[in-house]
Motif scaffolding. Structure first.
Motif, PDB file in Angstrom:
ATOM      1  N   LEU A  56      17.174 -31.931 -73.562  1.00 15.24           N
ATOM      2  CA  LEU A  56      16.358 -31.584 -72.406  1.00 15.24           C
ATOM      3  C   LEU A  56      14.978 -31.108 -72.838  1.00 15.24           C
ATOM      4  N   SER A  57      13.986 -31.631 -72.168  1.00 11.14           N
ATOM      5  CA  SER A  57      12.625 -31.150 -72.384  1.00 11.14           C
ATOM      6  C   SER A  57      12.438 -29.862 -71.592  1.00 11.14           C
ATOM      7  N   LYS A  58      11.335 -29.167 -71.839  1.00 10.69           N
ATOM      8  CA  LYS A  58      11.034 -27.957 -71.060  1.00 10.69           C
ATOM      9  C   LYS A  58      10.881 -28.311 -69.590  1.00 10.69           C
ATOM     10  N   LEU A  59      10.297 -29.466 -69.307  1.00  9.01           N
ATOM     11  CA  LEU A  59      10.118 -29.916 -67.923  1.00  9.01           C
ATOM     12  C   LEU A  59      11.476 -30.117 -67.250  1.00  9.01           C
ATOM     13  N   ASP A  60      12.395 -30.807 -67.939  1.00  9.06           N
ATOM     14  CA  ASP A  60      13.718 -31.041 -67.366  1.00  9.06           C
ATOM     15  C   ASP A  60      14.463 -29.725 -67.153  1.00  9.06           C
ATOM     16  N   SER A  61      14.363 -28.801 -68.093  1.00  3.28           N
ATOM     17  CA  SER A  61      15.019 -27.497 -67.932  1.00  3.28           C
ATOM     18  C   SER A  61      14.463 -26.757 -66.722  1.00  3.28           C
ATOM     19  N   ALA A  62      13.152 -26.782 -66.557  1.00  2.00           N
ATOM     20  CA  ALA A  62      12.533 -26.123 -65.403  1.00  2.00           C
ATOM     21  C   ALA A  62      12.963 -26.803 -64.110  1.00  2.00           C
ATOM     22  N   LEU A  63      13.036 -28.112 -64.129  1.00  2.00           N
ATOM     23  CA  LEU A  63      13.468 -28.875 -62.953  1.00  2.00           C
ATOM     24  C   LEU A  63      14.909 -28.516 -62.587  1.00  2.00           C
ATOM     25  N   LEU A  64      15.767 -28.445 -63.585  1.00  2.00           N
ATOM     26  CA  LEU A  64      17.164 -28.080 -63.322  1.00  2.00           C
ATOM     27  C   LEU A  64      17.274 -26.669 -62.756  1.00  2.00           C
ATOM     28  N   ASN A  65      16.462 -25.744 -63.253  1.00  3.13           N
ATOM     29  CA  ASN A  65      16.480 -24.383 -62.714  1.00  3.13           C
ATOM     30  C   ASN A  65      16.096 -24.364 -61.243  1.00  3.13           C
ATOM     31  N   ILE A  66      15.144 -25.189 -60.864  1.00  2.00           N
ATOM     32  CA  ILE A  66      14.754 -25.283 -59.457  1.00  2.00           C
ATOM     33  C   ILE A  66      15.933 -25.791 -58.626  1.00  2.00           C
ATOM     34  N   LEU A  67      16.583 -26.845 -59.109  1.00  2.00           N
ATOM     35  CA  LEU A  67      17.697 -27.437 -58.357  1.00  2.00           C
ATOM     36  C   LEU A  67      18.918 -26.523 -58.308  1.00  2.00           C
ATOM     37  N   VAL A  68      19.137 -25.727 -59.357  1.00  2.00           N
ATOM     38  CA  VAL A  68      20.254 -24.785 -59.335  1.00  2.00           C
ATOM     39  C   VAL A  68      20.025 -23.742 -58.244  1.00  2.00           C
ATOM     40  N   LYS A  69      18.786 -23.293 -58.105  1.00  2.00           N
ATOM     41  CA  LYS A  69      18.467 -22.296 -57.076  1.00  2.00           C
ATOM     42  C   LYS A  69      18.474 -22.901 -55.681  1.00  2.00           C
ATOM     43  N   ASP A  70      18.038 -24.174 -55.574  1.00  2.00           N
ATOM     44  CA  ASP A  70      17.976 -24.845 -54.274  1.00  2.00           C
ATOM     45  C   ASP A  70      18.199 -26.339 -54.468  1.00  2.00           C
ATOM     46  N   GLY A  71      19.450 -26.751 -54.330  1.00  2.00           N
ATOM     47  CA  GLY A  71      19.808 -28.153 -54.500  1.00  2.00           C
ATOM     48  C   GLY A  71      19.183 -29.068 -53.461  1.00  2.00           C
ATOM     49  N   ARG A  72      18.604 -28.486 -52.412  1.00  2.00           N
ATOM     50  CA  ARG A  72      17.958 -29.284 -51.365  1.00  2.00           C
ATOM     51  C   ARG A  72      16.448 -29.345 -51.535  1.00  2.00           C
ATOM     52  N   ALA A  73      15.937 -28.832 -52.659  1.00  2.00           N
ATOM     53  CA  ALA A  73      14.487 -28.879 -52.884  1.00  2.00           C
ATOM     54  C   ALA A  73      14.025 -30.337 -52.854  1.00  2.00           C
ATOM     55  N   SER A  74      12.957 -30.583 -52.140  1.00  2.00           N
ATOM     56  CA  SER A  74      12.432 -31.950 -52.050  1.00  2.00           C
ATOM     57  C   SER A  74      11.687 -32.300 -53.332  1.00  2.00           C
ATOM     58  N   PHE A  75      11.481 -33.595 -53.533  1.00  2.00           N
ATOM     59  CA  PHE A  75      10.701 -34.024 -54.699  1.00  2.00           C
ATOM     60  C   PHE A  75       9.287 -33.441 -54.622  1.00  2.00           C
ATOM     61  N   ALA A  76       8.753 -33.321 -53.412  1.00  2.00           N
ATOM     62  CA  ALA A  76       7.420 -32.739 -53.244  1.00  2.00           C
ATOM     63  C   ALA A  76       7.421 -31.266 -53.661  1.00  2.00           C
ATOM     64  N   ASP A  77       8.472 -30.513 -53.276  1.00  2.00           N
ATOM     65  CA  ASP A  77       8.574 -29.108 -53.668  1.00  2.00           C
ATOM     66  C   ASP A  77       8.701 -28.972 -55.183  1.00  2.00           C
ATOM     67  N   ILE A  78       9.547 -29.802 -55.771  1.00  2.00           N
ATOM     68  CA  ILE A  78       9.741 -29.768 -57.225  1.00  2.00           C
ATOM     69  C   ILE A  78       8.423 -30.086 -57.928  1.00  2.00           C
ATOM     70  N   ALA A  79       7.752 -31.136 -57.466  1.00  2.00           N
ATOM     71  CA  ALA A  79       6.484 -31.551 -58.076  1.00  2.00           C
ATOM     72  C   ALA A  79       5.450 -30.430 -57.993  1.00  2.00           C
TER      73      ALA A  79
END
Length: 161
Positions: free
Chosen positions: A14-37
């Motif tokens: 996992l890259s740092k970006l992927d780890s950060a992305l996963l942390n976002i999804l763990v907190k909110d699995g419904r986060a939109s791609f726009a929110d993640i971006a």
């Protein structure tokens, strides 16, 4: 071949970006791609591509809801450690796994112990479950049972049940 082989070396670094992305999804699995971006400072298309890659690689297995069992009246959370005669392990573990009261069940490394998490609406319901599925079974060698008093920390990204 065992159902759950021993953990292997990770397939995906996992890259740092992927780890950060996963942390976002763990907190909110419904986060939109726009929110993640927006949170990661990347494009929406890049966020979508990273999520899809993590799904394709099996890092993200599924998206689900974390349910508060108390809101459903399931206020008794009990952990039961059961020693089972090895010849009966498959049968007992499957019978317990099929019970609606059992929310998780693990076969432990000694190959004769089950760790069971049961959720019920009352002590009476738990008592009925134990009497129906655990008591008076010669293949069950011993039982250690503890009821949860206070949840201090729970696993994020998985069922609280």
């Amino acid at each position: 071949m065992p159902k759950n082989p021993a953990p292997e070396t990770p397939d995906v670094a996992l890259s740092k970006l992927d780890s950060a992305l996963l942390n976002i999804l763990v907190k909110d699995g419904r986060a939109s791609f726009a929110d993640i971006a927006r949170q990661l400072g990347i494009s929406r298309a890049h966020a979508r591509a990273r999520v899809q890659a993590l799904q394709s690689n099996g890092v993200i297995e599924l998206f689900g809801a974390v349910i508060n069992p108390e809101k459903l009246g399931k206020v008794i959370s009990t952990f039961v450690d059961i020693k089972v005669a090895p010849a009966a392990m498959e049968q007992i573990s499957q019978e317990l796994a099929d019970c609606k009261e059992v929310v998780s069940l693990y076969i432990m490394s000694d190959l004769q112990s089950l760790h069971v998490h049961a959720l019920t609406d009352s002590y009476e319901t738990f008592d009925a479950f134990v009497r129906r599925h655990i008591f008076n079974r010669p293949e069950i060698l011993s039982v250690d049972c503890k009821t949860l008093m206070t949840r201090v920390k729970n696993r994020r990204g998985g069922a609280r049940l």
